[in-house]
Design a protein around this motif. Structure first.
Motif, PDB file in Angstrom:
ATOM      1  N   UNK A  42      57.865  97.198  42.991  1.00 12.52           N
ATOM      2  CA  UNK A  42      58.856  97.205  41.866  1.00 12.52           C
ATOM      3  C   UNK A  42      59.388  98.395  41.613  1.00 12.52           C
ATOM      4  N   UNK A  43      58.454  99.719  42.205  1.00 14.02           N
ATOM      5  CA  UNK A  43      59.090 101.138  42.227  1.00 14.02           C
ATOM      6  C   UNK A  43      60.018 101.347  43.247  1.00 14.02           C
ATOM      7  N   UNK A  44      59.799 100.753  44.425  1.00 14.42           N
ATOM      8  CA  UNK A  44      60.705 100.996  45.615  1.00 14.42           C
ATOM      9  C   UNK A  44      61.805 100.580  45.581  1.00 14.42           C
ATOM     10  N   UNK A  45      62.697 101.025  46.496  1.00 15.86           N
ATOM     11  CA  UNK A  45      63.967 100.572  46.729  1.00 15.86           C
ATOM     12  C   UNK A  45      64.193 100.208  47.916  1.00 15.86           C
ATOM     13  N   UNK A  46      65.262  99.141  48.278  1.00 16.96           N
ATOM     14  CA  UNK A  46      65.438  98.592  49.600  1.00 16.96           C
ATOM     15  C   UNK A  46      65.955  99.645  50.718  1.00 16.96           C
ATOM     16  N   UNK A  47      66.316  99.145  52.021  1.00 12.16           N
ATOM     17  CA  UNK A  47      66.624 100.221  52.864  1.00 12.16           C
ATOM     18  C   UNK A  47      68.007 100.890  52.447  1.00 12.16           C
ATOM     19  N   UNK A  48      68.613  99.880  51.779  1.00 17.69           N
ATOM     20  CA  UNK A  48      70.141 100.392  51.318  1.00 17.69           C
ATOM     21  C   UNK A  48      70.028 101.371  50.089  1.00 17.69           C
ATOM     22  N   UNK A  49      68.965 101.384  49.563  1.00 17.27           N
ATOM     23  CA  UNK A  49      68.688 102.397  48.397  1.00 17.27           C
ATOM     24  C   UNK A  49      68.557 101.557  47.007  1.00 17.27           C
ATOM     25  N   UNK A  50      69.150 100.222  47.448  1.00 15.23           N
ATOM     26  CA  UNK A  50      69.291  99.384  45.859  1.00 15.23           C
ATOM     27  C   UNK A  50      67.776  98.918  45.528  1.00 15.23           C
ATOM     28  N   UNK A  51      67.930  98.620  44.376  1.00 15.18           N
ATOM     29  CA  UNK A  51      66.743  98.229  43.727  1.00 15.18           C
ATOM     30  C   UNK A  51      66.490  96.526  44.084  1.00 15.18           C
ATOM     31  N   UNK A  52      65.245  96.001  43.851  1.00 13.09           N
ATOM     32  CA  UNK A  52      65.037  94.627  43.985  1.00 13.09           C
ATOM     33  C   UNK A  52      66.175  93.796  43.109  1.00 13.09           C
ATOM     34  N   UNK A  53      66.670  92.610  43.647  1.00 13.03           N
ATOM     35  CA  UNK A  53      67.151  91.724  42.864  1.00 13.03           C
ATOM     36  C   UNK A  53      66.754  91.383  41.452  1.00 13.03           C
ATOM     37  N   UNK A  54      67.593  91.314  40.428  1.00  6.83           N
ATOM     38  CA  UNK A  54      66.663  90.955  39.160  1.00  6.83           C
ATOM     39  C   UNK A  54      65.950  89.611  39.181  1.00  6.83           C
ATOM     40  N   UNK A  55      66.382  88.535  39.772  1.00  8.44           N
ATOM     41  CA  UNK A  55      65.716  87.197  39.956  1.00  8.44           C
ATOM     42  C   UNK A  55      64.332  87.849  40.548  1.00  8.44           C
ATOM     43  N   UNK A  56      64.285  88.545  41.833  1.00 12.27           N
ATOM     44  CA  UNK A  56      62.975  88.903  42.460  1.00 12.27           C
ATOM     45  C   UNK A  56      62.175  89.769  41.577  1.00 12.27           C
ATOM     46  N   UNK A  57      62.594  90.687  40.982  1.00 11.09           N
ATOM     47  CA  UNK A  57      62.044  91.651  40.285  1.00 11.09           C
ATOM     48  C   UNK A  57      61.448  90.965  39.078  1.00 11.09           C
ATOM     49  N   UNK A  58      62.141  89.882  38.439  1.00  7.05           N
ATOM     50  CA  UNK A  58      61.530  89.048  37.384  1.00  7.05           C
ATOM     51  C   UNK A  58      60.342  88.150  37.743  1.00  7.05           C
ATOM     52  N   UNK A  59      60.367  87.670  38.946  1.00  6.64           N
ATOM     53  CA  UNK A  59      59.332  86.866  39.846  1.00  6.64           C
ATOM     54  C   UNK A  59      58.101  87.685  39.678  1.00  6.64           C
ATOM     55  N   UNK A  60      58.249  88.775  40.377  1.00 11.97           N
ATOM     56  CA  UNK A  60      57.069  89.615  40.489  1.00 11.97           C
ATOM     57  C   UNK A  60      56.445  89.913  39.228  1.00 11.97           C
ATOM     58  N   UNK A  61      57.286  90.332  38.204  1.00 12.33           N
ATOM     59  CA  UNK A  61      56.736  90.961  37.007  1.00 12.33           C
ATOM     60  C   UNK A  61      55.995  89.762  36.250  1.00 12.33           C
ATOM     61  N   UNK A 113      58.596  91.219  49.562  1.00 11.13           N
ATOM     62  CA  UNK A 113      59.677  91.676  48.825  1.00 11.13           C
ATOM     63  C   UNK A 113      60.751  90.479  49.021  1.00 11.13           C
ATOM     64  N   UNK A 114      60.618  89.374  49.280  1.00 12.35           N
ATOM     65  CA  UNK A 114      61.517  88.162  49.197  1.00 12.35           C
ATOM     66  C   UNK A 114      61.123  87.221  48.349  1.00 12.35           C
ATOM     67  N   UNK A 115      61.946  86.314  47.989  1.00 12.50           N
ATOM     68  CA  UNK A 115      61.613  85.266  46.866  1.00 12.50           C
ATOM     69  C   UNK A 115      60.432  84.372  47.265  1.00 12.50           C
ATOM     70  N   UNK A 116      60.496  83.997  48.753  1.00 12.69           N
ATOM     71  CA  UNK A 116      59.518  83.032  49.314  1.00 12.69           C
ATOM     72  C   UNK A 116      58.091  83.806  49.263  1.00 12.69           C
ATOM     73  N   UNK A 117      57.959  85.056  49.634  1.00 12.94           N
ATOM     74  CA  UNK A 117      56.777  85.695  49.571  1.00 12.94           C
ATOM     75  C   UNK A 117      56.353  86.089  48.271  1.00 12.94           C
ATOM     76  N   UNK A 118      57.046  86.399  47.316  1.00 15.90           N
ATOM     77  CA  UNK A 118      56.691  86.498  45.931  1.00 15.90           C
ATOM     78  C   UNK A 118      56.333  85.455  45.440  1.00 15.90           C
ATOM     79  N   UNK A 119      56.883  84.145  45.721  1.00 12.17           N
ATOM     80  CA  UNK A 119      56.394  82.794  45.526  1.00 12.17           C
ATOM     81  C   UNK A 119      55.117  82.472  45.996  1.00 12.17           C
ATOM     82  N   UNK A 120      54.864  82.740  47.103  1.00  4.95           N
ATOM     83  CA  UNK A 120      53.649  82.213  47.693  1.00  4.95           C
ATOM     84  C   UNK A 120      52.462  83.118  47.363  1.00  4.95           C
ATOM     85  N   UNK A 121      52.550  84.281  47.027  1.00  8.28           N
ATOM     86  CA  UNK A 121      51.159  85.221  46.664  1.00  8.28           C
ATOM     87  C   UNK A 121      50.811  84.681  45.521  1.00  8.28           C
ATOM     88  N   UNK A 122      49.514  84.696  45.722  1.00 10.49           N
ATOM     89  CA  UNK A 122      48.694  84.311  44.505  1.00 10.49           C
ATOM     90  C   UNK A 122      48.446  82.814  44.664  1.00 10.49           C
TER      91      UNK A 122
END
Length: 156
Positions: A42-61, A113-122
């Motif tokens: 959640x604290x990191x940025x992507x390769x292009x310097x952008x933060x995670x998408x709001x949907x992915x960030x919300x899923x991880x939170x 850091x993808x929607x699939x991976x964040x959904x699967x974990x746990x």
């Protein structure tokens, strides 16, 4: 005709946990290592310097807020980073990959850091979950098999 009285929120036991149901397998758990990895993601940025998408960030939170924490090594029924996961998305055929605590997709991996991976974990083996997509579509994913990579994958 007699109708059953529908329970009201006030009538329910306030001590009852709505977090997860042990009998149906709903809910999810994270290892301590995975929890720390998600917090770092959640604290990191992507390769292009952008933060995670709001949907992915919300899923991880959501995962961080609602998951149970397991401090001992993960059981072989729990999807955690470093495991080889076999899964099925919607009506597609089964696929597999190693779940990595990363944002970068590499061949044979599923980045958390993808929607699939964040959904699967746990999730747990045989558990089905809603798979959100950036285009506002909603799919589903089911965990078919989990192999701990410490001992290496099984070769038939």
């Amino acid at each position: 005709m007699i109708h059953a009285k529908t329970p009201r929120l006030a009538d329910m036991d306030p001590a009852r946990s709505f977090k997860r149901d042990m009998y149906t397998g709903t809910g999810f758990a994270l290892t301590g290592t995975d929890r720390r990895g998600l917090e770092q993601l959640l604290r990191r940025r992507g390769l292009d310097g952008a933060k995670l998408s709001p949907l992915l960030s919300g899923l991880i939170r959501h995962k961080l807020r609602n998951a149970d924490t397991i401090e001992r090594p993960a059981p072989n029924t729990l999807v955690s980073s470093g495991c080889l996961i076999t899964y099925k998305v919607g009506g597609e055929s089964a696929r597999s990959g190693i779940l990595t605590m990363s944002m970068v997709p590499l061949h044979g991996t599923i980045p958390v850091g993808s929607l699939l991976g964040a959904t699967l974990i746990g999730l747990r083996r045989a558990q089905k979950a809603v798979l959100p997509q950036e285009d506002s579509e909603i799919g589903s994913v089911v965990v078919l098999e989990i192999e701990l990579m410490d001992a290496g994958p099984k070769i038939a």
